[in-house]
Design an enzyme around this catalytic site. Structure first.
Site, PDB file in Angstrom:
ATOM      1  N   GLU A   1      -0.698   0.865  -5.638  1.00 19.68           N
ATOM      2  CA  GLU A   1      -0.374   0.091  -4.882  1.00 19.68           C
ATOM      3  C   GLU A   1      -0.412  -1.301  -5.161  1.00 19.68           C
ATOM      4  OE1 GLU A   1      -3.556  -0.129  -2.158  1.00 19.68           O
ATOM      5  OE2 GLU A   1      -4.552   2.646  -2.067  1.00 19.68           O
TER       6      GLU A   1
ATOM      7  N   HIS B   1       0.430  -1.126  -0.230  1.00 17.25           N
ATOM      8  CA  HIS B   1      -0.051   0.213  -0.105  1.00 17.25           C
ATOM      9  C   HIS B   1       0.504   0.761  -0.319  1.00 17.25           C
ATOM     10  CE1 HIS B   1      -2.992   2.611   0.714  1.00 17.25           C
ATOM     11  NE2 HIS B   1      -3.997   1.332   1.457  1.00 17.25           N
TER      12      HIS B   1
HETATM   13  C1  BG6 Z   1      -6.647   1.244  -0.232  1.00 12.56           C
HETATM   14  C2  BG6 Z   1      -8.426   1.567  -0.333  1.00 12.56           C
HETATM   15  O1  BG6 Z   1      -6.129   0.590  -0.483  1.00 12.56           O
HETATM   16  O2  BG6 Z   1      -6.771   1.830   1.347  1.00 12.56           O
HETATM   17  C3  BG6 Z   1      -9.828   2.323  -0.126  1.00 12.56           C
HETATM   18  O3  BG6 Z   1      -8.771   0.939  -1.332  1.00 12.56           O
HETATM   19  C4  BG6 Z   1      -9.157   2.552   1.486  1.00 12.56           C
HETATM   20  O4  BG6 Z   1     -10.699   1.583  -0.165  1.00 12.56           O
HETATM   21  C5  BG6 Z   1      -7.840   3.096   1.872  1.00 12.56           C
HETATM   22  O5  BG6 Z   1      -9.716   3.415   1.822  1.00 12.56           O
HETATM   23  C6  BG6 Z   1      -7.082   3.116   2.951  1.00 12.56           C
HETATM   24  O6  BG6 Z   1      -7.695   1.959   3.504  1.00 12.56           O
HETATM   25  P1  BG6 Z   1      -7.207   2.198   5.208  1.00 12.56           P
HETATM   26  O7  BG6 Z   1      -7.635   0.795   5.868  1.00 12.56           O
HETATM   27  O8  BG6 Z   1      -5.910   2.285   5.204  1.00 12.56           O
HETATM   28  O9  BG6 Z   1      -8.070   3.430   6.293  1.00 12.56           O
END
Ligand code: BG6
Length: 346
Positions: free
Chosen positions: A318, A210
């Site tokens: 990501e 991510h």
């Molecule tokens: C992304 C998702 O990978 O991460 C989104 O596609 C999400 O939908 C974002 O809002 C952040 O996620 P988190 O759990 O770190 O708040």
């Protein structure tokens, strides 16, 4: 005086400059002799900083990111494993697949092993172990009497069931072993995950690196080449579309999973003002990519996203395997990763 018989100077083998590595307060930092650096928190094995030789930060990290283990780190490169929770409509899409085991179609059943885990799994919320480093020497054709600087360092981190809380362990009761490698070199940053199934039964997983890339101005970037690729758009109720744009520009909340990409074709983030490539991302074993920017309202609604207008200076690209499930058979292992090349001007 005839000096033609003068003996050659005896080469002195100097110790080549080495990367410096420190571990303190659950934070590993490594710096190459040429100046590039990386910081990894053992919490989540999250890379929180990657700087090029000139000191330019390449990753976005929220000013309000919790770095004390109380919640996943907002920014850098959190590791998502073993699940990226699918929105309801997507989960009915028959796109499960396997890279390591038999192909499985259809959505995960409601009682799927990952269903009680947090939305992005437990890897980013767990304290990993630093397994150590290995470094490689420059392959430049320097003369034998000139010591070459070490020009890459690989940091390995491990996670296994014994390191999980009893609660998490009971929710995902598999004998797995993860080794996450962060490789810093002059050319860029590589992060790769090895998943081992050390138990007697198969398990299914998803993985997502991510990555929050730092950009100067979200309105002046383009992402390509994704034209013609299928994507699931979470912002449009998880419906499926085909990308029509030659390059994507972000001017609203964006949350898409691009599927079935060729990992060897770089995803490139380009500056639309200068035409310079800011990042070029190649992947191995990871055939999906999420492109995410929360934009104004969602950024404001996230307590750990700061400053509010930080969405202007980040974009998540990501690399992952999240559109379906990878089945890992007992005794088998799987590996996937990404390599991010920064702008040559960084
Ligand atoms: C992304 C998702 O990978 O991460 C989104 O596609 C999400 O939908 C974002 O809002 C952040 O996620 P988190 O759990 O770190 O708040």
């Amino acid at each position: 005086m005839d000096r033609s018989k003068k003996p050659a100077a005896i080469g002195v083998t100097a110790t080549p400059p080495q990367p410096t590595i420190s571990l303190a307060n659950n934070i590993v930092q490594a710096t190459l002799p040429t100046g590039e650096s990386v910081t990894v928190h053992l919490y989540g094995a999250t890379v929180t900083s990657w700087r090029t030789a000139n000191g330019a930060e390449q990753l976005w990290l929220s000013d309000a990111a919790a770095l004390d283990g109380s919640k996943p780190i907002r920014g850098g490169i959190p590791v998502v494993f073993p699940v990226r929770r699918l929105p309801p409509i997507l989960s009915s899409h028959p796109s499960r697949r396997s890279l390591a085991g038999p192909i499985v179609f259809g959505p995960p059943p409601p009682n799927h092993a990952t269903s009680s885990l947090p939305q992005h799994g437990f890897a980013r919320n767990s304290l990993w172990e630093f397994l150590g480093k290995s470094s490689s020497e420059s392959t430049s054709s320097s003369s034998s009497s000139t010591a070459a600087a070490d020009n890459a360092v690989k940091l390995d981190f491990g996670l296994s069931p014994s390191m999980l809380s009893p609660d998490t362990k009971s929710k995902w009761p598999y004998e797995f072993g993860l080794v996450y490698s962060v490789t810093l070199s002059r050319e860029g940053l590589g992060t790769s995950l090895q998943v081992r199934n050390q138990g007697g039964e198969n398990f299914e997983f998803q993985v997502l690196l991510h990555t929050y890339l730092a950009v100067e101005d979200i309105s002046k970037i383009q992402i390509s080449p994704l034209q013609g690729k299928s994507y699931v758009d979470k912002v449009r109720n998880a419906t499926e579309h085909t990308e029509s744009a030659a390059s994507i520009q972000i001017s609203a909340e964006t949350d898409r999973i691009y599927k079935d990409l060729d990992p060897s074709v770089p995803i490139v983030v380009t500056s639309s003002s200068s035409g310079t490539d800011l990042f070029s991302i190649t992947r191995e074993g990871l055939t999906d990519a999420v492109v995410w920017n929360p934009w104004i309202d969602k950024a404001r609604s996230m307590g750990d996203f700061s400053p509010d207008d930080g969405y202007k200076r980040m974009v998540c690209v990501e690399a992952g395997s999240v559109a379906g499930w990878t089945v890992l058979e007992a005794g088998e292992s799987w590996e996937g990763g990404q390599f991010i090349r920064p702008s040559s001007t960084s």
